[in-house]
Design a protein around this motif. Structure first.
Motif, PDB file in Angstrom:
ATOM      1  N   ILE A 211       8.610 112.387 -48.664  1.00 27.77           N
ATOM      2  CA  ILE A 211       7.698 112.450 -49.844  1.00 27.77           C
ATOM      3  C   ILE A 211       7.048 113.648 -50.349  1.00 27.77           C
ATOM      4  O   ILE A 211       7.359 114.072 -51.560  1.00 27.77           O
ATOM      5  N   ALA A 212       6.771 114.300 -49.440  1.00 27.57           N
ATOM      6  CA  ALA A 212       6.141 115.766 -49.491  1.00 27.57           C
ATOM      7  C   ALA A 212       7.011 116.683 -50.028  1.00 27.57           C
ATOM      8  O   ALA A 212       6.957 117.523 -50.793  1.00 27.57           O
ATOM      9  N   LYS A 213       8.586 116.566 -49.418  1.00 31.35           N
ATOM     10  CA  LYS A 213       9.309 117.520 -49.908  1.00 31.35           C
ATOM     11  C   LYS A 213       9.947 117.196 -51.153  1.00 31.35           C
ATOM     12  O   LYS A 213      10.064 118.065 -51.929  1.00 31.35           O
ATOM     13  N   GLN A 214       9.800 115.616 -51.709  1.00 28.97           N
ATOM     14  CA  GLN A 214      10.173 115.698 -53.160  1.00 28.97           C
ATOM     15  C   GLN A 214       9.202 115.818 -53.955  1.00 28.97           C
ATOM     16  O   GLN A 214       9.427 116.553 -55.316  1.00 28.97           O
ATOM     17  N   VAL A 215       8.199 116.087 -53.600  1.00 35.18           N
ATOM     18  CA  VAL A 215       6.773 116.290 -54.357  1.00 35.18           C
ATOM     19  C   VAL A 215       6.883 117.986 -54.700  1.00 35.18           C
ATOM     20  O   VAL A 215       6.830 118.267 -55.862  1.00 35.18           O
ATOM     21  N   SER A 216       7.216 118.617 -53.691  1.00 39.72           N
ATOM     22  CA  SER A 216       7.492 119.925 -53.731  1.00 39.72           C
ATOM     23  C   SER A 216       8.507 120.339 -54.608  1.00 39.72           C
ATOM     24  O   SER A 216       8.323 121.534 -55.473  1.00 39.72           O
ATOM     25  N   ARG A 217       9.749 119.846 -54.438  1.00 39.33           N
ATOM     26  CA  ARG A 217      10.553 120.150 -55.333  1.00 39.33           C
ATOM     27  C   ARG A 217      10.594 119.702 -56.689  1.00 39.33           C
ATOM     28  O   ARG A 217      10.832 120.674 -57.613  1.00 39.33           O
ATOM     29  N   ALA A 218       9.886 118.524 -57.139  1.00 40.61           N
ATOM     30  CA  ALA A 218       9.371 118.399 -58.664  1.00 40.61           C
ATOM     31  C   ALA A 218       8.518 119.314 -58.885  1.00 40.61           C
ATOM     32  O   ALA A 218       8.437 119.869 -60.122  1.00 40.61           O
ATOM     33  N   ALA A 219       7.531 120.005 -58.112  1.00 45.56           N
ATOM     34  CA  ALA A 219       6.699 121.094 -58.685  1.00 45.56           C
ATOM     35  C   ALA A 219       7.392 122.219 -58.926  1.00 45.56           C
ATOM     36  O   ALA A 219       6.995 122.867 -59.833  1.00 45.56           O
ATOM     37  N   ALA A 220       8.580 122.704 -57.855  1.00 49.08           N
ATOM     38  CA  ALA A 220       9.175 123.617 -58.431  1.00 49.08           C
ATOM     39  C   ALA A 220       9.994 123.747 -59.598  1.00 49.08           C
ATOM     40  O   ALA A 220      10.064 124.743 -60.371  1.00 49.08           O
ATOM     41  N   PHE A 221      10.556 122.482 -59.884  1.00 51.99           N
ATOM     42  CA  PHE A 221      11.356 122.307 -60.856  1.00 51.99           C
ATOM     43  C   PHE A 221      10.420 122.353 -62.164  1.00 51.99           C
ATOM     44  O   PHE A 221      10.707 122.975 -63.213  1.00 51.99           O
TER      45      PHE A 221
END
Length: 932
Positions: A537-547
Motif C-alpha cells: 500500500i505504501a508503494k502505491q500511495v507513493s506512486r499516486a503522490a508522484a503522479f
C-alpha cells in the motif's frame, strides 16, 4: 338588619382610602430616577460606598432604559448632572482624607476605588454639560430648555381647560421652587455634598412631574390657583402627530445598510489595501520590519480582523524575499502563527486551502534554512529585542515616537520623548536622516559587526517544531471531521505525503543543529504516519503522490491521453493530439525499504525521545512487524519491552488505544500464520464486546450511557482516522474462527459423559459460546448473510463431522480480500483447511470414540484427507495428554479404544486439583499486582 350587613362586601366605589392613580410613562421614569438619587445621597451621608456604587449602577441602567422618554422631554435632567458633579467632589474629598480611608472596611475601600474609576469613565460623555453647570449652577441653558420642553409637553394633553391651567401654574411653582433650590446650592456647596435638603432634587427636573401630579390630585383639580386666575380659560395647543409609514422606514433602513456595506467594501478594496502598500523608493529591510511589528502588535485586540492581518503579513512576506532570509524568515513565522489564529475553538480545523498554504510557508522556511549554498539556524529573540520591537510597533500604531515614549513611562520614556522632537542627523556625514534611514543604518552596522555564526542565526518568534506538531494535529482533525465516504476525504489523503516530507526536512534540520529532543518528537510524528501502511500500500500511495505532483489532478487529464495508443505517434488523422505523448505514467519511483526505515526512526526515538515517545515508537514498531507477518519479531519486542505490564498505569488514553490496536494486529498476524492459540489470546480481551470503543473506531451512543458531554467530545477527538481503521468484519472473522477451532474440541470433550470427570475443562471463549447458544436456540435459521452467520454455520457442520462444508464456508469469506499482501487470501485459505481438518479429527474422536472399540488409521486418513504421519501425530498427542484413552496396534495400524470410568474418589481428586490450581493462579495474579 345588623346581622345581614355583616356579610355584605364593600364595593370598590365605596372605599375612600384606596384610590387608583394613573401616571404617565414620564412620571414613572422620573420617580425612579429621583428614588435612586435619594438613595445615593443617603448613602453618601453614612459613607456606604457599596450602596453608592450599586445605586449608581441602577440609576445609569434606568437612564439608559428611559433614553427615549428623556430625548422626548428635553434631554438629561438637571438633578442628574448635579448629582454627577457632587459625586466627583465627594469621591475626591474621601480619597484625599487618608486617615478616614484607612478606617474603611476592605469592601468599602474597594467600592470607593471602583467608583473613582467608574466616574472617570462615565462622566466623559457629560463633560460639556457638567462644565456648564459648574460655571452657572443657578441657571443654565440646559435647565431652561428642559423646563420649556416639559411645559410644552404638558400643554399637549387633551384635558380640560382647568386642568391645563393648573398644570401650567404648577409648572411655574416648580420653577420657582427650583430657583430657590439653586440659590441654596449657590450659597453653600457643602449642603449639596452632604445631602442637605432632598426636596431640591425632587424639584429639579424638566417639568416637575411630581408637582403637576400633586396639583391634579387636589380637590376639583385647581391646586393653588387663586382669584381671577382660578376661573380664566387657557388656550390649548394641540400638536398633530406625524404618522410615519413603516414600509418607508424599513426601506430606508435597508438602503442605509446596503450603502454601508458598499462603502466598507470600497474601503477594503481601496483604502485599506493602499494603506499597506509601501512605496518602492522607501522599501528597505527596516521599513518592512517596522511594518511587520505594527501589524503583529494589533493581534489579539478587540475588533481586529484576523484575516486582514494574515493578508497584510502575506503581502509583506512577498516583498521581503528580495532582502534575504534574515528579513523573510521572521515574517513567515508570523504568517504561520496568524494562520493558526483563524481557529475559533478547539474543535475547529484549518480549511484545506489554508492548511496547504501553511504547509507551503513552512516548506519555504525549511528550504531556506537548509539551502544548498548556505545553512541557517533559527534562534530566539532576546528580551531587549522584544522590548525594542514593541516600542517601535507602539510608535507606528499611535502615530509617532512622542506618544510611544509617553506610553512607555519611566525615565527612559521621557528621554525618548525629548529625543523624538529633535531632528535626526547622520553622525558620519552630518546629513539629516529619517527614522527609517537611521534604523536601516543601525541594522547594517550590526550585521557588519557580527561573526559568520551570528549572522547565520536568525532570531524569530515561535518554534518550527511546535508549528509542525500543530500542523499534524490539524491534518488529523480534518480527517476526523470529513466524511470518509466522500471524494473530499480521498483528496485530503494526498496531503499526507507532503506532511511526511516536511517532517523529514525539519527532522534533518534539528539533527543538524543537535536539538535531539525536538528531532525525536518530529521523528515520532513521522513514525505515526508510516507504521500502519503495508509495504504494498505504501508503494502505491507513493506512486499516486508522484503522479499527482507531475500531472496534477487525474480528473483534469484529457480522456484521449488516458485511452490513447502510443503507436499512433504524431499522425493526428488517426489519433487525438492529446494522445501524442501516450498515457501519463510515473516510470521510476525510489524503492524504499520500510522495514529498515522504521528500524532507523524507532532507534532514534529510543535513544533521544521522552518516555511517552519511546512507548509509542515501540508500539508502532511492533504493529509494523505484525502487519507484515513478522510475528516472532513483534512478539519478542513486546515481551522484552514489558509494555503490557505498565500500559494500564500510564494514564495516557491515546497510548492505550495504540496498544489495543497493536495487540489485535499481533493476533491477526498469528492467525494468518496458523498460530490459533496465540491469535486467540491476543484478540480475546479487545473483542469481548467493546472493540469499537477500545480501538477508537466509533463512539457508543447507548440510551443508558453515563458519559457527560465533555467526555463525549473528548472521545470524539481521540477517534482514529477512517483510513487507519482495522476492519471490524476481518477482526471478528479472525477472532471467531480461532475461538471456534479451540472451543469445538473442548465442547465435544465436555459432552462425552465418560470423559467429563477425567478432564479439567475450562471455557476458552465465552463470546463464542454465547453466539453459539443464540444460534442454536433459533427456531428458523436462514442462509448466512454476515460473517458471524457463516462461522456459526461452519460450526454446525464441524460438530457433525462435515469438515469439507465448514472449510468451504470459511475459505470463501469476502473479508479475506481485505488482507494486504501478495496471494494473502490463498495462503489464509490453505491454513484454514489444514487447521479445520486437524480440529475436525480431534472433535470427531472426542464425540464418537465411545461408540468404537477400534478405529482404522487408514479410514481416519480417508475421512479427513490427511496422510498417515499427520493423523498418527494428532492421535498420539491426544493419547499422551490423556484426552483419548486408547492405544496403538502397530501391526494393523488401528486404534484400540479402552473404556475407562473414573471412580468417585478419582473424580473428587480431580475436582480438588482444579480448585487448588485456580487458587494458586489467583494468588499469583494478586502477588504480581501488589509487587508491580
Amino acid at each position: 338588619g345588623g346581622g345581614g350587613g355583616r356579610w355584605v362586601m364593600e364595593s370598590d366605589s365605596d372605599s375612600s382610602d384606596e384610590e387608583r392613580v394613573v401616571k404617565s410613562a414620564k412620571d414613572r421614569a422620573f420617580e425612579t430616577f429621583e428614588a435612586h438619587v435619594k438613595s445615593i445621597r443617603n448613602a453618601m451621608r453614612i459613607k456606604d460606598f457599596n450602596k453608592v456604587q450599586s445605586e449608581f449602577e441602577a440609576l445609569n441602567k434606568a437612564i439608559a432604559k428611559g433614553k427615549a422618554i428623556i430625548n422626548q422631554h428635553g434631554g438629561i435632567p438637571r438633578f442628574y448632572i448635579r448629582l454627577l458633579c457632587d459625586l466627583e467632589v465627594y469621591i475626591k474629598t474621601c480619597l484625599a482624607d487618608k486617615a478616614s480611608f484607612k478606617k474603611l472596611s476592605a469592601s468599602n475601600g474597594r467600592a470607593l476605588n471602583r467608583m473613582k474609576l467608574t466616574l472617570r469613565k462615565h462622566n466623559a460623555q457629560y463633560a460639556t454639560v457638567m462644565e456648564e453647570y459648574r460655571k452657572n449652577p443657578t441657571v443654565s441653558s440646559s435647565e431652561s430648555e428642559a423646563e420649556e420642553s416639559a411645559s410644552s409637553s404638558d400643554s399637549d394633553s387633551d384635558s380640560e381647560a382647568a386642568d391645563s391651567d393648573s398644570d401650567s401654574d404648577s409648572d411655574d411653582d416648580s420653577s420657582s421652587s427650583s430657583s430657590s433650590g439653586d440659590d441654596d446650592s449657590a450659597s453653600g456647596s457643602d449642603s449639596d455634598s452632604d445631602g442637605g435638603d432632598d426636596s431640591d432634587d425632587d424639584s429639579e427636573n424638566w417639568g416637575s412631574g411630581n408637582s403637576s401630579s400633586s396639583s391634579d390630585s387636589e380637590d376639583d383639580g385647581y391646586g393653588e390657583l387663586k382669584g381671577r386666575a382660578r376661573w380664566l380659560k387657557s388656550a390649548t395647543v394641540v400638536k398633530e402627530k406625524v404618522v410615519k409609514d413603516k414600509g418607508e422606514r424599513s426601506k430606508a433602513r435597508k438602503e442605509a445598510k446596503a450603502e454601508a456595506v458598499t462603502a466598507k467594501a470600497v474601503a477594503e478594496a481601496t483604502g485599506a489595501i493602499t494603506k499597506q502598500i509601501i512605496p518602492e523608493a522607501q522599501l528597505s529591510p527596516s521599513v518592512i520590519t517596522r511594518k511587520m511589528n505594527e501589524i503583529v502588535a494589533s493581534r489579539g485586540r478587540r475588533g481586529t480582523d484576523t484575516k486582514s492581518i494574515l493578508r497584510s503579513l502575506e503581502g509583506i512576506s512577498r516583498l521581503a524575499i528580495r532582502f534575504g532570509p534574515r528579513v523573510e524568515i521572521p515574517i513567515l513565522m508570523h504568517v504561520v502563527t496568524a494562520m493558526f489564529d483563524l481557529q475559533r475553538n478547539i474543535d475547529d480545523f484549518l480549511a484545506t486551502p489554508t492548511w496547504n498554504s501553511c504547509a507551503s510557508y513552512l516548506g519555504r522556511i525549511a528550504d531556506v534554512i537548509d539551502g544548498a549554498d548556505e545553512k541557517w539556524t533559527l534562534g530566539t529573540l532576546s528580551a531587549e529585542d522584544i522590548e525594542e520591537e514593541a516600542f517601535a510597533a507602539a510608535a507606528g500604531a499611535t502615530g509617532g515616537k512622542m506618544k510611544a515614549a509617553a506610553g512607555a513611562g519611566g525615565a527612559a520614556g521621557a528621554l525618548d520623548a525629548v529625543a523624538a522632537d529633535e531632528k535626526l542627523f547622520n553622525p558620519e556625514t552630518g546629513d539629516p536622516e529619517t527614522a527609517d534611514e537611521r534604523a536601516e543604518r543601525i541594522r547594517v552596522e550590526k550585521e557588519a559587526a557580527m561573526t559568520p555564526e551570528e549572522f547565520h542565526t536568525i532570531p524569530v518568534v515561535g518554534s518550527t517544531s511546535l508549528f509542525m506538531t500543530r500542523l499534524d494535529e490539524e491534518y488529523n482533525k480534518s480527517l476526523q471531521r470529513i466524511s470518509p465516504h466522500t471524494p473530499e476525504y480521498i483528496v485530503r489523503l494526498r496531503d499526507e505525503a507532503k506532511l511526511v516530507d516536511l517532517l523529514a526536512k525539519y527532522q534533518a534540520y534539528f539533527v543538524r543543529i543537535d536539538s535531539k529532543s525536538e528531532a525525536a518528537e518530529l521523528t515520532q510524528l513521522r513514525i505515526e504516519h508510516i507504521y500502519y501502511k503495508h509495504d504494498t500500500i505504501a508503494k502505491q500511495v507513493s506512486r499516486a503522490a508522484a503522479f499527482h505532483d507531475k500531472f496534477g489532478e487525474a480528473s483534469m487529464l484529457h480522456p484521449a491521453c488516458i485511452v490513447g495508443d502510443d503507436a499512433a505517434g504524431s499522425d493526428y488523422s488517426k489519433s487525438h493530439p492529446a494522445a501524442a505523448s501516450g498515457k501519463p505514467s510515473v516510470d521510476s519511483i525510489e524503492d524504499v525499504d520500510y522495514k529498515a526505515l522504521m528500524f532507523e526512526l524507532c532507534t532514534y526515538v529510543y535513544d533521544n525521545g521522552t518516555d511517552r515517545s519511546k512507548t509509542r515508537a515501540m508500539l508502532c514498531h511492533i504493529f509494523h512487524h505484525a502487519n507484515h507477518d513478522r510475528f516472532y519479531e513483534a512478539r519478542d519486542l513486546l515481551l522484552m519491552s514489558h509494555i503490557q505490564e505498565t500500559i494500564s498505569m500510564s494514564g495516557d488514553v491515546e497510548t492505550q488505544i495504540l496498544f489495543n490496536r497493536m495487540m489485535v494486529t499481533v493476533g491477526m498476524s498469528a492467525f494468518r500464520l496458523g498460530k490459533i492459540w496465540e491469535a486467540h489470546n491476543c484478540m480475546s480481551d479487545i473483542c469481548a464486546g467493546r472493540n469499537r470503543e477500545l480501538l477508537a473506531q466509533g463512539v457508543s451512543t447507548g440510551r443508558f450511557s453515563d458519559k457527560t458531554p465533555e467526555q463525549e467530545k473528548a472521545e470524539k477527538r481521540r477517534q482514529v482516522p477512517f483510513h487507519q481503521h482495522i476492519n471490524a468484519d476481518l477482526l471478528e472473522a479472525c477472532h471467531m474462527i480461532s475461538a471456534m477451532l479451540l472451543e469445538l474440541p473442548n465442547m465435544a470433550a465436555e459432552g462425552v459423559d465418560g470423559n467429563a470427570g477425567n478432564r479439567r475443562n475450562r471455557i476458552i471463549s465465552r463470546t463464542f459460546r454465547k453466539h453459539h447458544d443464540i444460534y442454536n436456540r433459533q427456531v428458523f435459521t436462514g442462509p448466512p448473510e454476515q460473517t458471524r452467520d457463516y462461522i456459526m454455520r461452519a460450526t454446525m457442520a464441524m460438530e457433525k463431522g462435515d469438515w469439507k462444508e465448514a472449510a468451504s464456508l470459511l475459505t470463501n469469506l469476502e473479508v479475506w480480500g481485505l488482507v494486504p499482501g501478495d496471494d494473502a487470501a490463498e495462503k489464509i485459505g490453505k491454513m484454514l483447511v489444514e487447521n479445520i481438518k486437524l480440529e475436525g479429527l480431534r472433535t470427531y474422536l472426542f464425540t464418537y470414540s465411545s461408540q468404537y472399540d477400534s478405529l482404522s488409521l487408514s479410514q481416519l486418513c480417508g475421512m479427513f484427507d490427511m496422510d498417515k504421519t499427520e493423523a498418527h501425530s494428532v492421535v498420539s498427542k491426544m493419547m499422551i495428554n490423556r484426552d483419548l484413552h486408547a492405544s496403538w496396534d502397530q501391526p494393523t495400524d488401528t486404534i484400540v479404544v479402552r473404556k475407562v470410568n473414573a471412580s468417585p474418589l478419582q473424580v473428587l481428586a480431580l475436582q480438588f486439583a482444579e480448585k487448588a490450581a485456580s487458587l494458586v493462579e489467583a494468588n499469583e495474579r494478586l502477588m504480581d499486582a501488589k509487587s508491580g
